[in-house]
Design an enzyme around this catalytic site. Structure first.
Site, PDB file in Angstrom:
ATOM      1  N   TYR A  47     -11.351  80.074 -15.031  1.00 10.10           N
ATOM      2  CA  TYR A  47     -11.263  78.642 -15.305  1.00 10.10           C
ATOM      3  C   TYR A  47     -12.442  78.214 -16.165  1.00 10.10           C
ATOM      4  O   TYR A  47     -13.597  78.496 -15.840  1.00 10.10           O
ATOM      5  CB  TYR A  47     -11.233  77.820 -13.999  1.00 10.10           C
ATOM      6  N   GLU A  49     -13.771  74.804 -18.363  1.00 12.16           N
ATOM      7  CA  GLU A  49     -13.599  73.433 -18.885  1.00 12.16           C
ATOM      8  C   GLU A  49     -14.903  72.984 -19.508  1.00 12.16           C
ATOM      9  O   GLU A  49     -15.984  73.326 -19.015  1.00 12.16           O
ATOM     10  CB  GLU A  49     -13.209  72.470 -17.759  1.00 12.16           C
ATOM     11  N   ASP A 193      -3.159  69.024 -41.992  1.00 14.88           N
ATOM     12  CA  ASP A 193      -2.533  69.905 -40.993  1.00 14.88           C
ATOM     13  C   ASP A 193      -2.003  71.123 -41.747  1.00 14.88           C
ATOM     14  O   ASP A 193      -0.979  71.047 -42.439  1.00 14.88           O
ATOM     15  CB  ASP A 193      -1.399  69.147 -40.288  1.00 14.88           C
ATOM     16  N   THR A 219      -2.238  75.766 -36.528  1.00 11.27           N
ATOM     17  CA  THR A 219      -1.846  76.683 -35.465  1.00 11.27           C
ATOM     18  C   THR A 219      -2.337  78.056 -35.882  1.00 11.27           C
ATOM     19  O   THR A 219      -2.594  78.312 -37.061  1.00 11.27           O
ATOM     20  CB  THR A 219      -0.309  76.691 -35.253  1.00 11.27           C
ATOM     21  N   LYS A 222       1.191  81.344 -37.021  1.00 11.56           N
ATOM     22  CA  LYS A 222       2.201  81.413 -38.095  1.00 11.56           C
ATOM     23  C   LYS A 222       1.689  82.394 -39.151  1.00 11.56           C
ATOM     24  O   LYS A 222       1.577  83.580 -38.862  1.00 11.56           O
ATOM     25  CB  LYS A 222       2.468  79.999 -38.636  1.00 11.56           C
ATOM     26  N   ARG A 228      -0.395  82.380 -30.061  1.00  8.20           N
ATOM     27  CA  ARG A 228       0.095  80.997 -30.073  1.00  8.20           C
ATOM     28  C   ARG A 228      -1.035  80.085 -29.636  1.00  8.20           C
ATOM     29  O   ARG A 228      -1.626  80.271 -28.573  1.00  8.20           O
ATOM     30  CB  ARG A 228       1.267  80.829 -29.118  1.00  8.20           C
TER      31      ARG A 228
HETATM   32  N1  DSN Z   1       8.281  73.622 -35.110  1.00 12.38           N
HETATM   33  C1  DSN Z   1       7.307  74.411 -35.838  1.00 12.38           C
HETATM   34  C2  DSN Z   1       7.890  74.955 -37.072  1.00 12.38           C
HETATM   35  O1  DSN Z   1       8.771  75.770 -36.926  1.00 12.38           O
HETATM   36  O2  DSN Z   1       7.502  74.621 -38.181  1.00 12.38           O
HETATM   37  C3  DSN Z   1       6.081  73.685 -36.076  1.00 12.38           C
HETATM   38  O3  DSN Z   1       5.569  73.247 -34.861  1.00 12.38           O
END
Ligand code: DSN
Length: 404
Positions: A47, A49, A193, A219, A222, A228
């Site tokens: 844990y 925080e 973003d 993120t 990708k 993730r």
């Molecule tokens: N939903 C995702 C995408 O496929 O682009 C982004 O969060």
């Protein structure tokens, strides 16, 4: 629970699907075994925080070092002043930014979801859309590209407190410098973003927003090919507000196993092979888009600068959902998408979004993606004319078997 648990068998089935099929979902990728290993490590039990050195639990000696190392790596990778590596997902990262700099009712100017934006940029069905006043910009009808003059006009008219630059289905390089000029002109803050293009930016193939934006979110799973999760980069003057907006503002305990896996992803992105991989991702996307174009498909904006392209399938007389299902049934995975000025709902969509990050990780070449483009065409044609197409799954297996 033993290995006999039915869930393990189900996971094996999913592994086989990922191995035997062809994944063209633009937001997916295959993380390295080191990343998967870190995600299953003992860090999951801890844990954590608060910030490094200021935790709300004891026993943080080693996790502090792990989080600091991860922060340092991302600072180096993106040349950022401040990094928070704790957000669980892209939406959480964006919410933390809003929380750090906006009051309820403030105005956000962001890209409309139906033109390629993202839910977390303030779509009415989200918490963001109900807390803030959201004004949307889209692409131009003329060429389906961002029209920066139009965005500037909207910014002057609505005086947003925050402008969001970034998308989940826009395939052209984004001019963050121009966005910053617009933001400065109207006294707005700028959030970039880069969830989709983080890997391309890390590899220096697309303009980095870091020098221009107050905040950058991304993120990590990708094109960046990590676990993730998400991270936030910001200017030093926002550091404390961002850290507080993440925890306690919008999250509790940090997923330390994911933080460490993000650190591995940052190291992998600094490896010399990474830029070559990202280059091939773009080459593959461009080659595949061109091939589908020659087979009669309209590609939104006429092509792509990044890892994905948007294919209009209106001429086939079917919707995106039907195309997605037909392709899924033979082992090709894409997602339906609305196209700019679409008359269909997001549940159906007039297009499919195709991405090459995942198959390029498996070693796909231009030759492979051209074969896949033809396969997509044969299946959609057969589906449209009511012919059988199940046998095409053999060709999917053949192509997939050659990949890693
Ligand atoms: N939903 C995702 C995408 O496929 O682009 C982004 O969060």
């Amino acid at each position: 629970m033993t290995k006999k648990d039915v869930l393990f068998a189900m996971v094996d089935q999913e592994c086989q699907r990922q191995k035997k099929g062809i994944t063209l979902i633009a937001s997916e990728n295959y993380a390295s075994s080191n990343i998967l290993h870190m995600l299953g490590s003992c860090l999951m039990n801890k844990y954590v925080e608060g910030a490094v050195g200021a935790r709300y639990y004891s026993g943080c000696e080693f996790v502090d070092k792990i989080e600091q190392e991860t922060i340092n790596r991302f600072k180096t990778l993106f040349q950022a002043e401040h990094v928070n590596v704790q957000p669980h997902a892209g939406t959480q990262a964006n919410i933390a930014v809003y929380l750090s700099c906006l009051q309820p009712g403030d105005t956000i100017l962001s890209m409309s979801l139906s033109h390629g934006g993202h839910l977390s940029h303030g779509h009415p069905v989200t918490l963001v859309g109900s807390v803030y006043k959201v004004i949307s910009y889209g692409v131009s009808k003329k060429d389906e590209l961002l029209d920066y003059d139009e965005i500037e006009t909207l910014a002057i008219q609505h005086k947003p407190k925050l402008i969001v630059a970034g998308a989940s289905a826009y395939t052209r390089e984004i001019d963050f410098k121009r966005f910053a000029q617009i933001a400065h002109k109207v006294g707005a803050l700028l959030l970039a973003d880069i969830a989709h293009t983080a890997g391309l930016i890390a590899a220096k193939l697309h303009q980095s927003p870091v020098p221009y934006a107050d905040f950058v979110t991304m993120t990590t799973h990708k094109t960046l090919r990590g676990p993730r999760g998400a991270i936030i980069l910001c200017k030093q003057k926002w550091a404390t507000k961002i850290d507080k907006a993440v925890m306690p503002g919008s999250q509790g305990g940090t997923f330390m196993h994911v933080v460490a896996a993000k650190g591995i992803a940052a190291a992998e992105a600094m490896d010399s092979n990474f830029a070559a991989y990202q280059k091939q991702v773009i080459i593959n996307a461009q080659a595949m888009a061109k091939e589908l174009q020659s087979l009669g498909y309209r590609i939104i904006s006429g092509g792509t600068d990044n890892h994905m392209f948007m294919c209009d399938i209106t001429h086939l007389g079917i919707n995106g959902k039907q195309a997605e299902h037909a392709l899924e049934s033979i082992g090709i995975f894409v997602n339906r998408n609305t196209i700019p000025f679409d008359r269909k709902s997001p549940m159906l969509g007039s297009g499919i979004r195709i991405g090459t990050a995942a198959i390029t990780t498996r070693g796909a070449t231009v030759q492979d993606v051209i074969k896949i483009a033809h396969l997509i065409h044969y299946v959609l044609q057969a589906y449209t004319s009511g012919q059988k197409y199940a046998d095409f799954s053999l060709q999917v297996s053949e192509i997939s078997a050659k990949l890693s």
